[in-house]
Design an enzyme around this catalytic site. Sequence first.
Site, PDB file in Angstrom:
ATOM      1  N   HIS A 151      95.037 -24.728  89.535  1.00  0.00           N
ATOM      2  CA  HIS A 151      96.539 -25.182  88.995  1.00  0.00           C
ATOM      3  C   HIS A 151      97.534 -23.890  89.063  1.00  0.00           C
ATOM      4  O   HIS A 151      98.418 -24.095  89.067  1.00  0.00           O
ATOM      5  CB  HIS A 151      97.098 -25.628  87.738  1.00  0.00           C
ATOM      6  CG  HIS A 151      95.944 -25.289  86.655  1.00  0.00           C
ATOM      7  ND1 HIS A 151      96.280 -24.209  86.231  1.00  0.00           N
ATOM      8  CD2 HIS A 151      94.971 -25.865  86.182  1.00  0.00           C
ATOM      9  CE1 HIS A 151      95.228 -24.237  84.808  1.00  0.00           C
ATOM     10  NE2 HIS A 151      94.802 -25.026  84.341  1.00  0.00           N
TER      11      HIS A 151
ATOM     12  N   ASP B 134     100.464 -37.224  85.515  1.00  0.00           N
ATOM     13  CA  ASP B 134      99.907 -36.279  85.841  1.00  0.00           C
ATOM     14  C   ASP B 134      99.576 -35.296  84.880  1.00  0.00           C
ATOM     15  O   ASP B 134     100.379 -34.821  84.707  1.00  0.00           O
ATOM     16  CB  ASP B 134      99.765 -36.316  87.625  1.00  0.00           C
ATOM     17  CG  ASP B 134      98.444 -35.255  87.702  1.00  0.00           C
ATOM     18  OD1 ASP B 134      97.265 -35.328  87.751  1.00  0.00           O
ATOM     19  OD2 ASP B 134      99.234 -33.812  88.023  1.00  0.00           O
TER      20      ASP B 134
ATOM     21  N   ASP C 243     102.302 -33.589  91.475  1.00  0.00           N
ATOM     22  CA  ASP C 243     101.198 -34.446  91.911  1.00  0.00           C
ATOM     23  C   ASP C 243     101.639 -35.960  91.268  1.00  0.00           C
ATOM     24  O   ASP C 243     101.557 -36.610  92.563  1.00  0.00           O
ATOM     25  CB  ASP C 243     100.238 -34.247  91.086  1.00  0.00           C
ATOM     26  CG  ASP C 243      99.913 -32.464  91.749  1.00  0.00           C
ATOM     27  OD1 ASP C 243      99.881 -32.562  92.866  1.00  0.00           O
ATOM     28  OD2 ASP C 243      98.372 -32.623  91.220  1.00  0.00           O
TER      29      ASP C 243
ATOM     30  N   HIS D  18      97.564 -27.753  92.759  1.00  0.00           N
ATOM     31  CA  HIS D  18      97.575 -29.210  91.539  1.00  0.00           C
ATOM     32  C   HIS D  18      98.915 -28.082  90.502  1.00  0.00           C
ATOM     33  O   HIS D  18      98.911 -27.626  90.176  1.00  0.00           O
ATOM     34  CB  HIS D  18      96.689 -29.169  90.458  1.00  0.00           C
ATOM     35  CG  HIS D  18      95.404 -29.738  91.529  1.00  0.00           C
ATOM     36  ND1 HIS D  18      94.995 -31.048  91.349  1.00  0.00           N
ATOM     37  CD2 HIS D  18      94.825 -29.615  92.744  1.00  0.00           C
ATOM     38  CE1 HIS D  18      94.060 -31.150  92.222  1.00  0.00           C
ATOM     39  NE2 HIS D  18      93.691 -30.151  93.185  1.00  0.00           N
TER      40      HIS D  18
END
Length: 230
Positions: free
Chosen positions: A57, A7, A155, A150
């Site tokens: 994020h 990711d 993730d 995130h």
Amino acid sequence: MRQIVLDTETTGLSPDEGHRLVEVGCLEVFNHVPTGNVFHRYMNPERDMPEGAFRVHGLSAEFLRDKPKFAEVVDEFLEFIGDAELVIHNAGFDMTFLNAELKWVGRPPLAAARAVDTLMIARKRFPGAQNSLDALCRRFNIDNSGRVKHGALLDAELLAEVYLELMGGRQPGLVLDAAAAAAAATTVAARETRKRPTPLPSRLSEEERAAHEGFVSTLGAEPLWVKLGG
């Protein structure tokens, strides 16, 4: 089968607009089981951080300022992924950014055929349903409570669990393993019960036996097989 669950986080939606990678998280799996080997790096994008990306994020330009540039981690990244398949949720997005960064440092692109897109797998399996990573975690009862924002490595860890479920979950493998173990135990037991009731007579002649004993006596030390009772 070695695969890398991967990711990324970025400054925006497209490298064509000057956006860059800021985080890469990779998790190694072997036969769909995580090995514990990971690759995780934050990177200085050499530009500002748009507010929209920061809300996703939480990585600020100030936090990333002293982090290595992509060019400084590319060799380590490529060595980690090797030639393994890359398991990615919405693979087109991450592969586009990775290949843009590779191009900017003069490296060949990653082949699109290497990517296993879990979003496409989920859409085929659950047509019309929500298939975001969070939605799939809820569907498969995977704890994603730590995913406030995130993060590439977190993730990737969640995606590894989702991917396992998309591939059929743990139970089929456990059943097969149990069946294989039972079959092996049965085979061993059968071999142990198929012993000859009466040992076969020796096929050595007396002359051959005497010649062997004569040779052994010239060795000067008790042979290992004699010490072991052979």
